[in-house]
Design a protein around this motif. Structure first.
Motif, PDB file in Angstrom:
ATOM      1  N   ALA A  13      -3.881   0.859   7.326  1.00 37.04           N
ATOM      2  CA  ALA A  13      -2.867   1.464   8.185  1.00 37.04           C
ATOM      3  C   ALA A  13      -1.996   2.412   7.368  1.00 37.04           C
ATOM      4  CB  ALA A  13      -2.009   0.371   8.809  1.00 37.04           C
ATOM      5  N   SER A  14      -1.577   3.481   7.983  1.00 36.74           N
ATOM      6  CA  SER A  14      -0.692   4.446   7.322  1.00 36.74           C
ATOM      7  C   SER A  14       0.669   3.833   7.064  1.00 36.74           C
ATOM      8  CB  SER A  14      -0.519   5.692   8.199  1.00 36.74           C
ATOM      9  OG  SER A  14      -1.745   6.353   8.354  1.00 36.74           O
ATOM     10  N   GLY A  15       1.299   4.279   5.984  1.00 38.41           N
ATOM     11  CA  GLY A  15       2.645   3.841   5.651  1.00 38.41           C
ATOM     12  C   GLY A  15       2.765   3.374   4.223  1.00 38.41           C
ATOM     13  N   GLN A  16       3.940   2.859   3.890  1.00 38.32           N
ATOM     14  CA  GLN A  16       4.261   2.376   2.549  1.00 38.32           C
ATOM     15  C   GLN A  16       3.920   0.898   2.450  1.00 38.32           C
ATOM     16  OE1 GLN A  16       5.710   4.613   0.234  1.00 38.32           O
ATOM     17  NE2 GLN A  16       5.139   3.047  -1.230  1.00 38.32           N
ATOM     18  N   TRP A  17       2.885   0.560   1.696  1.00 37.15           N
ATOM     19  CA  TRP A  17       2.462  -0.822   1.487  1.00 37.15           C
ATOM     20  C   TRP A  17       3.246  -1.394   0.317  1.00 37.15           C
ATOM     21  CZ3 TRP A  17      -2.144  -3.355   3.560  1.00 37.15           C
ATOM     22  CH2 TRP A  17      -2.726  -2.646   4.621  1.00 37.15           C
ATOM     23  N   ALA A  18       3.744  -2.616   0.460  1.00 37.28           N
ATOM     24  CA  ALA A  18       4.541  -3.266  -0.584  1.00 37.28           C
ATOM     25  C   ALA A  18       3.650  -4.143  -1.466  1.00 37.28           C
ATOM     26  CB  ALA A  18       5.641  -4.118   0.041  1.00 37.28           C
ATOM     27  N   LEU A  19       3.942  -4.175  -2.743  1.00 32.99           N
ATOM     28  CA  LEU A  19       3.214  -5.031  -3.675  1.00 32.99           C
ATOM     29  C   LEU A  19       3.516  -6.502  -3.392  1.00 32.99           C
ATOM     30  CD1 LEU A  19       1.482  -5.152  -6.335  1.00 32.99           C
ATOM     31  CD2 LEU A  19       3.670  -5.345  -7.530  1.00 32.99           C
ATOM     32  N   ASP A  20       2.491  -7.325  -3.422  1.00 30.09           N
ATOM     33  CA  ASP A  20       2.662  -8.775  -3.406  1.00 30.09           C
ATOM     34  C   ASP A  20       2.629  -9.204  -4.879  1.00 30.09           C
ATOM     35  OD1 ASP A  20       2.413 -11.518  -3.437  1.00 30.09           O
ATOM     36  OD2 ASP A  20       0.835 -11.596  -1.925  1.00 30.09           O
ATOM     37  N   PRO A  21       3.793  -9.338  -5.522  1.00 25.29           N
ATOM     38  CA  PRO A  21       3.818  -9.599  -6.964  1.00 25.29           C
ATOM     39  C   PRO A  21       3.281 -10.975  -7.349  1.00 25.29           C
ATOM     40  CG  PRO A  21       6.021  -9.783  -6.059  1.00 25.29           C
ATOM     41  CD  PRO A  21       5.132  -9.287  -4.941  1.00 25.29           C
ATOM     42  N   PHE A  22       3.248 -11.909  -6.419  1.00 26.36           N
ATOM     43  CA  PHE A  22       2.769 -13.253  -6.727  1.00 26.36           C
ATOM     44  C   PHE A  22       1.244 -13.329  -6.782  1.00 26.36           C
ATOM     45  CE2 PHE A  22       6.867 -13.777  -4.538  1.00 26.36           C
ATOM     46  CZ  PHE A  22       7.586 -14.267  -5.613  1.00 26.36           C
ATOM     47  N   VAL A 178       0.925  -5.516   0.858  1.00 28.52           N
ATOM     48  CA  VAL A 178       1.238  -5.997   2.198  1.00 28.52           C
ATOM     49  C   VAL A 178       1.436  -4.792   3.120  1.00 28.52           C
ATOM     50  CG1 VAL A 178       2.817  -7.401   3.592  1.00 28.52           C
ATOM     51  CG2 VAL A 178       2.353  -8.024   1.195  1.00 28.52           C
ATOM     52  N   GLU A 179       0.745  -4.848   4.241  1.00 30.30           N
ATOM     53  CA  GLU A 179       0.795  -3.766   5.224  1.00 30.30           C
ATOM     54  C   GLU A 179       2.230  -3.561   5.739  1.00 30.30           C
ATOM     55  OE1 GLU A 179      -2.384  -2.919   8.492  1.00 30.30           O
ATOM     56  OE2 GLU A 179      -0.931  -4.354   9.312  1.00 30.30           O
ATOM     57  N   PRO A 180       2.607  -2.305   5.976  1.00 32.80           N
ATOM     58  CA  PRO A 180       3.947  -2.060   6.517  1.00 32.80           C
ATOM     59  C   PRO A 180       4.110  -2.719   7.880  1.00 32.80           C
ATOM     60  CG  PRO A 180       2.777   0.015   6.066  1.00 32.80           C
ATOM     61  CD  PRO A 180       1.836  -1.105   5.773  1.00 32.80           C
ATOM     62  N   LYS A 181       5.300  -3.192   8.164  1.00 33.67           N
ATOM     63  CA  LYS A 181       5.585  -3.893   9.424  1.00 33.67           C
ATOM     64  C   LYS A 181       5.342  -3.016  10.650  1.00 33.67           C
ATOM     65  CE  LYS A 181       7.780  -7.750   7.853  1.00 33.67           C
ATOM     66  NZ  LYS A 181       6.818  -8.758   7.561  1.00 33.67           N
ATOM     67  N   SER A 182       5.538  -1.711  10.496  1.00 34.18           N
ATOM     68  CA  SER A 182       5.396  -0.811  11.641  1.00 34.18           C
ATOM     69  C   SER A 182       3.934  -0.524  11.985  1.00 34.18           C
ATOM     70  CB  SER A 182       6.112   0.503  11.343  1.00 34.18           C
ATOM     71  OG  SER A 182       5.527   1.128  10.201  1.00 34.18           O
ATOM     72  N   ALA A 183       2.998  -1.011  11.159  1.00 36.84           N
ATOM     73  CA  ALA A 183       1.570  -0.700  11.402  1.00 36.84           C
ATOM     74  C   ALA A 183       1.039  -1.449  12.604  1.00 36.84           C
ATOM     75  CB  ALA A 183       0.748  -1.059  10.164  1.00 36.84           C
TER      76      ALA A 183
END
Length: 183
Positions: A13-22, A178-183
């Protein structure tokens, strides 16, 4: 590998994906005395994945805290941080910025620039797309990637102890975003 000019749609999905640091890590391997491998990792990192509508719009950036090196030996780690190796007092971070992504399916290539201190060099990474999964606990969607490549220490002025330490450092990144919430 698929020709990158034929790729227009992405499996993300388009957008800013956040790193899952764990569930992400930056690992490395270097030869010691030419006969054995020493493995290590960096414990602290930040990364971002931006996915656009086209492959040309994909951007990845990462910053690694060099003081977070962990080879499983505290004395060795202290030496790696010291001025004759990484010199974390003057070079606290290592950064990577993608410049081009190509490929398709599970196999991709990411071209980019790696900066350690005041030295920037091109670095190519082979990227394997591990897939997408919905996490049952919170409903978030995660994407997994493994990226591998290598650098030459001398290209970054890290030329301590030739013969004692190998010139080539192999890099392996295991990353979840992690996929952006807006996706």
């Amino acid at each position: 590998m698929t020709n990158d000019t034929a790729i227009t749609a992405l499996p993300l999905a388009s957008g800013q994906w956040a790193l899952d640091p764990f569930h992400s890590s930056v690992n490395f391997t270097i030869r010691h005395l030419g006969i054995a491998k020493v493995r290590g990792r960096f414990e602290r990192l930040e990364a971002e994945l931006f996915v656009g509508e086209r492959i040309e719009d994909v951007r990845v950036s990462a910053t690694v805290d060099l003081a977070s090196v962990n080879t499983g030996n505290a004395d060795r780690d202290a030496h790696v941080r010291a001025s004759d190796l990484l010199n974390v007092e003057e070079r606290p971070t290592m950064t990577y910025r993608s410049t081009r992504v190509s490929g398709g399916g599970e196999d991709w290539t990411m071209e980019g620039e790696l900066t350690i201190g005041d030295v920037t060099r091109p670095v190519s990474l082979a990227v394997e797309f591990g897939g997408l999964v919905d996490v049952p606990m919170d409903g978030s969607r995660h994407a997994g990637f493994e990226a591998t490549g290598e650098i030459r220490r001398g290209d970054f002025g890290l030329d301590f102890a030739p013969g004692l330490l190998g010139e080539v450092v192999k890099i392996q990144l295991d990353m979840q975003f992690v996929e952006p919430k807006s996706a």
